[in-house]
Scaffold this motif. Structure first.
Motif, short mmCIF file in Angstrom:
data_model
loop_
_atom_site.label_atom_id
_atom_site.label_comp_id
_atom_site.label_asym_id
_atom_site.label_seq_id
_atom_site.Cartn_x
_atom_site.Cartn_y
_atom_site.Cartn_z
N GLU A 61 0.85 -1.28 -0.05
CA GLU A 61 0.09 -0.08 -0.07
C GLU A 61 0.74 1.37 -0.08
OE1 GLU A 61 -2.68 -0.72 3.41
OE2 GLU A 61 -3.74 -2.27 2.35
N LEU A 62 2.01 1.11 0.69
CA LEU A 62 2.93 2.14 0.71
C LEU A 62 3.49 2.64 -0.65
CD1 LEU A 62 5.22 1.78 3.77
CD2 LEU A 62 3.84 3.70 3.45
N MET A 63 3.60 1.51 -1.33
CA MET A 63 4.09 1.83 -2.59
C MET A 63 2.97 2.36 -3.77
SD MET A 63 6.86 -1.08 -3.33
CE MET A 63 6.07 -2.44 -2.58
N GLY A 64 1.80 2.53 -3.39
CA GLY A 64 0.81 3.36 -3.97
C GLY A 64 -0.20 2.65 -4.86
N LYS A 65 0.07 1.26 -5.07
CA LYS A 65 -0.72 0.73 -6.43
C LYS A 65 -1.66 -0.12 -5.60
CE LYS A 65 2.66 0.74 -10.06
NZ LYS A 65 3.41 -0.19 -10.95
N PRO A 66 -2.84 -0.21 -6.12
CA PRO A 66 -4.14 -0.90 -5.73
C PRO A 66 -3.69 -2.49 -5.68
CG PRO A 66 -4.77 -0.18 -7.65
CD PRO A 66 -3.37 0.37 -7.45
N LEU A 67 -3.97 -3.20 -4.48
CA LEU A 67 -3.97 -4.56 -4.40
C LEU A 67 -5.41 -5.27 -4.69
CD1 LEU A 67 -1.86 -5.08 -0.98
CD2 LEU A 67 -1.15 -4.72 -3.27
N LYS A 68 -5.22 -6.31 -5.47
CA LYS A 68 -6.57 -6.80 -5.78
C LYS A 68 -7.21 -7.71 -4.42
CE LYS A 68 -8.53 -9.21 -9.57
NZ LYS A 68 -8.09 -9.20 -11.15
N THR A 69 -8.55 -7.33 -4.32
CA THR A 69 -9.08 -7.77 -3.28
C THR A 69 -10.38 -8.57 -3.40
OG1 THR A 69 -10.38 -5.59 -3.06
CG2 THR A 69 -8.41 -5.92 -1.69
N ALA A 70 -11.18 -8.20 -4.43
CA ALA A 70 -12.46 -8.69 -4.59
C ALA A 70 -12.52 -10.09 -5.26
CB ALA A 70 -13.43 -7.89 -5.10
N ASP A 71 -11.54 -10.54 -6.02
CA ASP A 71 -11.60 -11.72 -6.63
C ASP A 71 -11.85 -13.01 -5.77
OD1 ASP A 71 -9.93 -12.68 -9.38
OD2 ASP A 71 -10.02 -14.24 -7.88
N ALA A 72 -12.76 -13.94 -6.39
CA ALA A 72 -13.34 -14.98 -5.73
C ALA A 72 -12.19 -15.89 -5.16
CB ALA A 72 -14.31 -15.61 -6.40
N THR A 73 -11.18 -16.16 -6.01
CA THR A 73 -10.04 -16.73 -5.56
C THR A 73 -9.33 -16.55 -4.25
OG1 THR A 73 -9.56 -17.32 -7.86
CG2 THR A 73 -7.76 -17.69 -6.18
N LEU A 74 -9.33 -15.09 -4.08
CA LEU A 74 -8.60 -14.35 -2.85
C LEU A 74 -9.66 -14.47 -1.63
CD1 LEU A 74 -6.90 -11.59 -4.62
CD2 LEU A 74 -5.80 -13.61 -3.93
N THR A 75 -10.88 -14.38 -1.77
CA THR A 75 -11.69 -14.48 -0.75
C THR A 75 -12.38 -15.90 -0.44
OG1 THR A 75 -13.58 -14.05 -2.31
CG2 THR A 75 -12.41 -12.16 -1.26
N ARG A 76 -11.69 -16.72 -1.13
CA ARG A 76 -11.95 -18.18 -0.57
C ARG A 76 -11.37 -18.52 0.61
NH1 ARG A 76 -10.33 -22.92 -4.04
NH2 ARG A 76 -10.72 -24.54 -2.51
N LEU A 122 -7.63 -16.88 1.13
CA LEU A 122 -6.41 -17.10 0.47
C LEU A 122 -5.68 -15.57 0.16
CD1 LEU A 122 -4.71 -19.58 -0.65
CD2 LEU A 122 -5.91 -19.17 -2.72
N GLY A 123 -6.43 -14.57 -0.13
CA GLY A 123 -5.55 -13.43 -0.37
C GLY A 123 -4.96 -13.07 1.19
N GLU A 124 -5.58 -13.34 2.16
CA GLU A 124 -4.61 -12.91 3.33
C GLU A 124 -3.66 -13.87 3.76
OE1 GLU A 124 -7.35 -12.48 6.73
OE2 GLU A 124 -5.64 -12.65 8.18
N ILE A 125 -3.76 -15.09 3.22
CA ILE A 125 -2.62 -15.96 3.51
C ILE A 125 -1.44 -15.65 2.63
CG2 ILE A 125 -1.88 -18.37 3.22
CD1 ILE A 125 -4.78 -19.39 3.67
N ALA A 126 -1.77 -15.40 1.11
CA ALA A 126 -0.83 -14.59 0.31
C ALA A 126 -0.24 -13.43 1.02
CB ALA A 126 -1.52 -14.23 -0.76
N ASP A 127 -0.94 -12.62 1.71
CA ASP A 127 -0.15 -11.52 2.30
C ASP A 127 0.78 -11.83 3.37
OD1 ASP A 127 -1.45 -9.43 0.68
OD2 ASP A 127 -2.92 -9.24 2.33
N LEU A 128 0.21 -12.68 4.02
CA LEU A 128 1.26 -13.14 5.24
C LEU A 128 2.27 -13.89 4.68
CD1 LEU A 128 -1.68 -14.80 7.24
CD2 LEU A 128 -0.19 -12.96 8.30
N ALA A 129 2.19 -14.70 3.44
CA ALA A 129 3.31 -15.43 2.88
C ALA A 129 4.38 -14.37 2.44
CB ALA A 129 3.05 -16.42 1.79
#
Ligand SMILES: [Zn+2]
Length: 293
Positions: A40-55, A176-183
């Motif tokens: 977020e500090l680098m200023g580009k939006p992270l993808k959030t709403a994708d069904a893969t990431l919210t699973r 899964l999106g949160e696990i990706a961020d943690l990883a």
């Protein structure tokens, strides 16, 4: 959920996360446990709403390829498909990983940091800074760094570390999106052992030999890293992969200069022009870039 994670999540709710993360960078302290604030500090939006990431998935059920795909999806804003640097790096990484035993689809992201650095995440996701692209002077040097990072993935270091850390957090199911961020957060603060680092160095060096790149590329890259001021770098860049200690880079340079001498290759490819023109040697080989014979 541990205390660190609860306080981290409450910071998001308070909206004070960015300033806290900034203060942490400046103080050279550990980052929060996920990578999202950094990006977020680098200023580009992270993808959030994708069904893969919210699973929502139990941590134990996440496999490495799936995690790599989720990381690539989440941070796709950092992949400008029209950027010559991006096209060049993707070409190199695709060719260098063509014999990947893990069979991952390797991807690479460029982070806008001026200090030279690189990192790898599970499933074949690589990160390099703009500063690294400025520091290297030939494709051989760049390949030695990419080879080291591919080595961390192929040797299982990345997934082992992520698994270990997530189990230590005693987490159960997560999106899964949160696990990706943690990883990614875990990978940007690497705690690989010296043995793992040495093994990744060897993997990178063997890649130079296998592809007939200049075997001195690795020692050259380490020497350039050793010549940088480590204090200035620490505060400017949250990736710690190559910082290590000053003498450590010098030792790695000495070791691989000696290995390159012993390799005694008849001919090898340097690739200064390839780097300069951002045209991979896998696309165009310039006869002048071959040395030896
Ligand atoms: Zn490493």
């Amino acid at each position: 959920m541990n205390v660190r994670l609860i306080s981290f999540l409450s910071l998001i709710i308070c909206g004070t996360l960015l300033s806290v993360a900034l203060a942490l960078f400046e103080a050279g302290q550990n980052l929060p446990p996920t990578a999202a604030p950094l990006f977020e500090l680098m200023g580009k939006p992270l993808k959030t709403a994708d069904a893969t990431l919210t699973r929502i998935l139990p941590i134990d059920d996440v496999d490495e390829a799936q995690l790599g795909n989720a990381i690539a999806l989440r941070y796709e804003a950092y992949r400008d498909k029209n950027d010559p640097d991006q096209i060049y790096l993707e070409n190199l990484v695709r060719n260098l990983s063509r014999d990947s035993e893990k069979g991952f689809d390797y991807r690479v992201f460029i982070l806008p940091y001026s200090s030279p650095n690189a990192a790898a995440a599970p499933g074949g996701v690589l990160f390099v800074t703009g500063g690294l692209l400025k520091m290297v002077e030939s494709e051989s040097e760049l390949v030695s760094v990419l080879g080291h990072e591919i080595g961390h993935v192929e040797l299982g270091h990345c997934m082992d570390l992520v698994r270990f850390q997530l189990l230590a957090e005693k987490m159960e199911a997560r999106p899964l999106g949160e696990i990706a961020d943690l990883a990614v957060g875990i990978m940007l603060l690497p705690s690989f052992s010296k043995t793992q680092e040495a093994d990744a160095d060897r993997y990178g060096f063997q890649m130079l030999i296998k592809e007939s790149y200049n075997p001195f590329g690795m020692a050259n890259a380490f020497e350039k890293l050793a010549a940088l001021d480590p204090d200035a770098m620490e505060s400017a860049n949250p990736l710690t992969e190559y910082f290590r200690s000053h003498p450590y880079s010098i030792l790695r340079a000495e070791r691989y200069r000696s290995e390159a001498t012993q390799a005694d290759l008849e001919r090898y490819y340097v690739g200064e022009r390839n780097l300069k023109e951002r045209i991979s040697r896998f696309d165009t080989e310039y006869p002048d870039e071959w040395l030896g014979e």
